[in-house]
Motif scaffolding. Structure first.
Motif, PDB file in Angstrom:
ATOM      1  N   LEU A  19      -0.268   8.387   6.648  1.00 40.06           N
ATOM      2  CA  LEU A  19      -0.935   7.139   6.272  1.00 40.06           C
ATOM      3  C   LEU A  19      -2.448   7.257   6.412  1.00 40.06           C
ATOM      4  O   LEU A  19      -3.204   6.824   5.535  1.00 40.06           O
ATOM      5  N   THR A  50       0.848   0.551   8.627  1.00 31.68           N
ATOM      6  CA  THR A  50      -0.100   0.326   7.528  1.00 31.68           C
ATOM      7  C   THR A  50      -1.138  -0.703   7.930  1.00 31.68           C
ATOM      8  O   THR A  50      -2.333  -0.531   7.706  1.00 31.68           O
ATOM      9  N   PHE A  95       0.826  -1.207   0.000  1.00 28.00           N
ATOM     10  CA  PHE A  95       0.000   0.000   0.000  1.00 28.00           C
ATOM     11  C   PHE A  95       0.860   1.258   0.000  1.00 28.00           C
ATOM     12  O   PHE A  95       0.654   2.164  -0.806  1.00 28.00           O
ATOM     13  N   ALA A  96       1.832   1.320   0.904  1.00 29.28           N
ATOM     14  CA  ALA A  96       2.689   2.513   1.027  1.00 29.28           C
ATOM     15  C   ALA A  96       4.095   2.077   1.416  1.00 29.28           C
ATOM     16  O   ALA A  96       4.287   1.016   1.995  1.00 29.28           O
ATOM     17  N   ALA A 119       5.566   6.444   4.909  1.00 30.55           N
ATOM     18  CA  ALA A 119       4.818   5.311   5.451  1.00 30.55           C
ATOM     19  C   ALA A 119       5.091   5.081   6.936  1.00 30.55           C
ATOM     20  O   ALA A 119       4.463   4.232   7.560  1.00 30.55           O
ATOM     21  N   PHE A 140      -5.128   6.777   3.449  1.00 35.18           N
ATOM     22  CA  PHE A 140      -6.181   5.779   3.651  1.00 35.18           C
ATOM     23  C   PHE A 140      -7.563   6.427   3.580  1.00 35.18           C
ATOM     24  O   PHE A 140      -8.490   5.866   2.986  1.00 35.18           O
ATOM     25  N   ASP A 181       4.325  -3.624   3.667  1.00 38.20           N
ATOM     26  CA  ASP A 181       3.238  -3.165   4.534  1.00 38.20           C
ATOM     27  C   ASP A 181       3.618  -3.364   5.993  1.00 38.20           C
ATOM     28  O   ASP A 181       3.422  -4.440   6.559  1.00 38.20           O
TER      29      ASP A 181
END
Length: 186
Positions: free
Chosen positions: A66, A90, A54-55, A60, A70, A86
């Protein structure tokens, strides 16, 4: 309600741009383009599966950043299948689920989601697709295992129908008979 799949967004990861030859001027350009592309197709009642990564990068490690990324995700439900990038922060975001591997019922079929491409999985002999990421633009997949990563889908989420259409055009994995001899004979 539609189920959408994507992988390897790498929000906040500046180095992914040259690494994967992504067409973005900066990481903020990439992040905003990925979010915008999601909003083009994912409706408020839909489900979005992020199949890992995701990041990544310094951003992150920033909880507020984050949460901001999100909070921009579309859809009624957002799920994470954990990838190698992740981290704990995360994974602690308010996802509807966080798993290492999962089976998803979509359009009457149960398919397997894992960040990493696999050689076999539950239901493989019965036509279940394995949907993965991790390899970016290095491999599209095979007839029964398809890469859902943004780098091979024009930076857009995709549906099961999209994945199935691509799978039909891909070659059979050359190692399939090594692990599923009975399936090859069926």
């Amino acid at each position: 309600m539609t189920v959408w799949y994507t992988a390897d967004t790498h929000f906040g990861h500046e180095n992914i741009i040259p690494f994967c030859d992504r067409p973005f001027r900066s990481v903020s350009h990439m992040d905003s383009a990925l979010i915008e592309n999601m909003w083009k197709v994912v409706k408020p009642e839909d489900t979005l599966w992020i199949i890992g990564d995701f990041a990544f990068g310094p951003a992150a490690k920033d909880v507020a950043w984050l949460e901001m990324i999100f909070g921009q995700l579309p859809g009624a439900k957002n799920h994470l299948v954990v990838g190698n990038h992740d981290g704990e922060l995360t994974q602690l975001l308010p996802w509807d689920s966080v798993t290492q591997l999962t089976e998803v019922e979509d359009n009457g079929k149960s398919n397997v989601l894992c960040h990493y491409p696999m050689i076999t999985w539950n239901g493989a002999r019965k036509g279940a697709l394995q949907i993965f990421g991790h390899v970016h633009n290095n491999w599209l997949g095979s007839r029964n295992a398809v890469n859902a990563g943004v780098d091979v889908w024009d930076y857009m989420p995709v549906t099961l129908a999209d994945l199935e259409r691509r799978a039909r055009k891909l070659p059979i994995n050359k190692h399939w008979v090594d692990v599923e001899q009975r399936a090859a004979a069926d």
